[in-house]
Enzyme design. Structure first.
Site, short mmCIF file in Angstrom:
data_model
loop_
_atom_site.label_atom_id
_atom_site.label_comp_id
_atom_site.label_asym_id
_atom_site.label_seq_id
_atom_site.Cartn_x
_atom_site.Cartn_y
_atom_site.Cartn_z
N GLU A 1 4.93 5.85 5.04
CA GLU A 1 4.67 7.04 4.22
C GLU A 1 4.79 8.29 5.08
O GLU A 1 4.47 8.26 6.26
CB GLU A 1 3.26 6.98 3.63
CG GLU A 1 3.03 5.81 2.71
CD GLU A 1 1.66 5.87 2.08
OE1 GLU A 1 1.57 6.37 0.96
OE2 GLU A 1 0.68 5.44 2.71
N LYS B 1 0.80 6.21 8.04
CA LYS B 1 0.86 7.56 7.47
C LYS B 1 1.65 8.43 8.43
O LYS B 1 1.69 8.16 9.63
CB LYS B 1 -0.55 8.14 7.34
CG LYS B 1 -1.49 7.31 6.48
CD LYS B 1 -1.19 7.45 5.01
CE LYS B 1 -2.22 6.72 4.17
NZ LYS B 1 -1.74 6.47 2.80
N ASP C 1 -23.65 8.32 -16.16
CA ASP C 1 -23.86 8.34 -14.73
C ASP C 1 -24.17 6.91 -14.31
O ASP C 1 -24.84 6.19 -15.05
CB ASP C 1 -25.04 9.27 -14.39
CG ASP C 1 -24.85 9.88 -13.02
OD1 ASP C 1 -23.97 9.40 -12.28
OD2 ASP C 1 -25.59 10.82 -12.71
N HIS D 1 -1.37 -2.23 -7.36
CA HIS D 1 -0.28 -1.59 -8.10
C HIS D 1 1.10 -1.95 -7.54
O HIS D 1 2.10 -1.81 -8.23
CB HIS D 1 -0.47 -0.07 -8.21
CG HIS D 1 -0.11 0.70 -6.98
ND1 HIS D 1 -0.93 0.80 -5.90
CD2 HIS D 1 1.00 1.42 -6.67
CE1 HIS D 1 -0.34 1.55 -4.98
NE2 HIS D 1 0.83 1.94 -5.42
N HIS E 1 -1.60 -4.59 -0.54
CA HIS E 1 -0.18 -4.44 -0.87
C HIS E 1 0.75 -5.28 0.02
O HIS E 1 1.60 -6.00 -0.47
CB HIS E 1 0.25 -2.97 -0.77
CG HIS E 1 -0.65 -2.02 -1.51
ND1 HIS E 1 -1.23 -2.33 -2.71
CD2 HIS E 1 -1.06 -0.76 -1.22
CE1 HIS E 1 -1.95 -1.29 -3.13
NE2 HIS E 1 -1.86 -0.33 -2.25
N LYS F 1 5.41 -2.87 -9.32
CA LYS F 1 6.67 -2.22 -8.98
C LYS F 1 7.84 -3.11 -9.37
O LYS F 1 7.81 -4.32 -9.21
CB LYS F 1 6.72 -1.89 -7.47
CG LYS F 1 5.74 -0.78 -7.08
CD LYS F 1 5.91 -0.36 -5.64
CE LYS F 1 4.77 0.52 -5.17
NZ LYS F 1 5.01 1.95 -5.38
N LYS G 1 -8.71 -0.93 -6.69
CA LYS G 1 -9.03 -1.11 -5.28
C LYS G 1 -9.90 0.04 -4.79
O LYS G 1 -9.92 1.08 -5.46
CB LYS G 1 -7.74 -1.19 -4.47
CG LYS G 1 -6.92 0.08 -4.55
CD LYS G 1 -5.83 0.08 -3.54
CE LYS G 1 -6.39 0.20 -2.13
NZ LYS G 1 -5.57 1.07 -1.28
C1 BG6 Z 1 -2.74 3.27 -2.16
C2 BG6 Z 1 -3.36 3.72 -0.86
O1 BG6 Z 1 -3.25 2.02 -2.53
O2 BG6 Z 1 -1.33 3.16 -2.01
C3 BG6 Z 1 -2.75 5.04 -0.41
O3 BG6 Z 1 -4.77 3.88 -1.02
C4 BG6 Z 1 -1.25 4.94 -0.37
O4 BG6 Z 1 -3.25 5.40 0.88
C5 BG6 Z 1 -0.70 4.37 -1.68
O5 BG6 Z 1 -0.73 6.22 -0.14
C6 BG6 Z 1 0.78 4.11 -1.59
O6 BG6 Z 1 1.30 3.77 -2.86
P1 BG6 Z 1 2.83 4.01 -3.18
O7 BG6 Z 1 2.99 3.46 -4.58
O8 BG6 Z 1 3.07 5.48 -3.09
O9 BG6 Z 1 3.59 3.24 -2.16
#
Ligand code: BG6
Length: 483
Positions: free
Chosen positions: A213, A337, A87, A175, A237, A179, A145
């Site tokens: 998205e 979104k 914890d 991340h 990103h 890619k 993050k």
């Molecule tokens: C994350 C965000 O870092 O990236 C999310 O917190 C988002 O809100 C996601 O949906 C998108 O990642 P990807 O790889 O699906 O474009």
């Protein structure tokens, strides 16, 4: 190359990220022979699970999401997994002792502490690891993050982690850098000769970077109310994509050379301060439309509050880079979104021909698509076949990675975990990069906080509020939409 044996300790090891991304990625690494036989994965959580319980959970929840063509490989993978309960903030929790017992016999191994836990735990976990004597010279730490919610909080985390680990041991994840197309962007720019001479304000009209998205934020209100699109997607990103598009050619393919060039781009971003935010930024929030709920109606663990009403689920920004290469070239950033499609892309729009002798026609565009189908397209003007008057039509010259290369495109986390295990930090954010990004974001957040205006509503399933179209429309430009 040869693979080192490592002990990978994942905090938040039974959480969403771990179950959905990290464990599947590690399985792929295992299947492809990128994990040494002794490499272990030790999940840390508050869960009080025995190793066997955790293996059972992974078997039940992960197996169906990965290709198990050889059950022996799946069993080998499960055999690497361990679980330890701890914890945060409990320095004398028996879990630390348990972890020490697991790690101690293998002092010489690489040790990777992966913090996939909330950022407020980063400092305390690092301290507790150090107090338990678990941080060796061959240790690294990975930070997920969000790295803070503004510059001061990011600096605090960096200080706390930096008190235990050297900067060269700290791997900050974004991340998007894992890619495939993002890495291809560097190859496209720096392994081909024809682009560099036209990669500047003489030839390029503007750049658009979009991460659209279709998903909403169900169940995420607790996090999202205090994040919003700017912190969730742009600070990390989208700005990373901007730096890779705009950076100067580095002299070497080396961790510091590349990151040095990226940070210079961030430092050259023109600040957007005070009322300038009205002209250069747009905020939106989706409202219910058809079957899709609005942000405020998303099912969530907590009811909507004032922060929910003020948070942006969409943002568009006109950024400028103040240097010789890019002066006068807007970089439009956009993310949201509940848009009509899931699409991440970088669109480089070239200037129009100096003098047009044909009717119609539109400027050339280079589209780098990160998802859904990774690829690169150069839109050229061509003549539509026919004996009548010349009619122009944009035709894409397309490179589809899926069609050109038969190998499976690895998920971002596979690449990043492989790099962490190999100790290669090139695709991770350096402290100065993260802080430079926050330095540009903070004044925008301040400006948004200062205005009583709420984000502009846009119906769920559409391309964002009217303001996003005006942002480009004002200068006679438009977002690149599917034709
Ligand atoms: C994350 C965000 O870092 O990236 C999310 O917190 C988002 O809100 C996601 O949906 C998108 O990642 P990807 O790889 O699906 O474009």
């Amino acid at each position: 190359g040869p693979v080192h044996t490592a002990d990978l300790v994942v905090f938040g090891g039974t959480g969403d990220l771990s179950m959905r991304k990290l464990l599947p990625a590690l399985y792929h690494c295992d299947r492809d022979g990128r994990l040494s036989p002794e490499t272990r994965v030790i999940a840390m959580s508050r869960g009080g699970l025995a190793d066997a319980d955790f293996r059972g959970k992974v078997d039940a929840e992960v197996r169906d999401s990965v290709p198990v063509d050889d059950p022996a490989v799946w069993q080998r993978f499960l055999g690497r997994l361990h679980h330890v309960s701890v914890d945060v903030g409990a320095a004398n929790h028996p879990g630390w002792h348990h972890l020490a017992e697991l790690l101690a016999p293998h002092e010489e191994r690489d040790r990777v502490f992966y913090l996939a836990s909330p950022p407020r735990t980063f400092g305390p976990f690092c301290r507790e690891l150090a107090e338990a004597g678990l941080v060796t010279p061959r240790s690294r730490v990975v930070l997920e993050k969000p790295l803070g919610h503004d510059l001061p909080s990011a600096q605090r985390i960096n200080d706390e982690v930096g008190a235990i680990f050297d900067e060269r041991q700290i791997f900050r994840i974004d991340h998007y850098l894992g890619k495939e197309t993002v890495q291809n962007l560097l190859v496209l720019r720096f392994a081909n000769a024809f682009l560099e001479p036209i990669w500047n304000s003489l030839w390029i009209d503007h750049v658009q970077i979009t991460a659209a998205e279709t998903v909403g934020t169900p169940g995420r209100r607790g996090y999202y109310d205090h994040a919003g699109a700017l912190r969730d997607m742009v600070q990390n990103h989208l700005l990373q994509l901007l730096t890779l598009t705009a950076m100067e050619p580095p002299a070497r393919n080396d961790r510091e050379a590349i990151r040095d060039e990226k940070v210079k781009v961030l430092q050259a971003l023109r600040p957007i301060v005070g009322t300038e935010a009205d002209r250069f930024t747009v905020r939106g929030q989706y409202v219910g439309a058809g079957d899709l709920p609005g942000y405020l109606d998303e099912p969530g663990s907590t009811p909507p509050t004032e922060s929910s009403r003020r948070v942006e689920t969409f943002t568009a920004i006109r950024a400028e880079i103040r240097n010789w290469r890019w002066a006068g070239v807007p970089f439009y950033l956009r993310t949201g979104k509940r848009m009509p499609y899931r699409r991440s892309e970088i669109v480089v729009q070239f200037k129009d021909v100096p003098h047009s002798i044909f009717p119609g026609g539109s400027p050339n565009r280079l589209v780098l698509r990160l998802q859904p189908e990774e690829g690169i397209e150069l839109h050229l003007m061509a003549k539509e076949p026919g004996a009548g008057e010349v009619t122009l039509k944009p035709v894409p010259m397309a490179l589809s990675f899926g069609k050109t290369f038969t190998a499976r495109v690895p998920e971002a986390y596979e690449r990043l975990l492989t790099d962490v295990l190999a100790g290669n930090p090139t695709l991770f954010m350096r402290r100065d990069e993260v802080e430079a990004a926050w330095r540009w974001i903070d004044p925008i957040l301040d400006a948004w906080r200062a205005t009583p205006a709420l984000p502009e509503p846009y119906p769920a399933g559409t391309t964002g509020p009217a303001g996003a179209h005006e942002l480009l429309g004002r200068s006679g430009r438009a977002w690149h939409e599917e034709e």
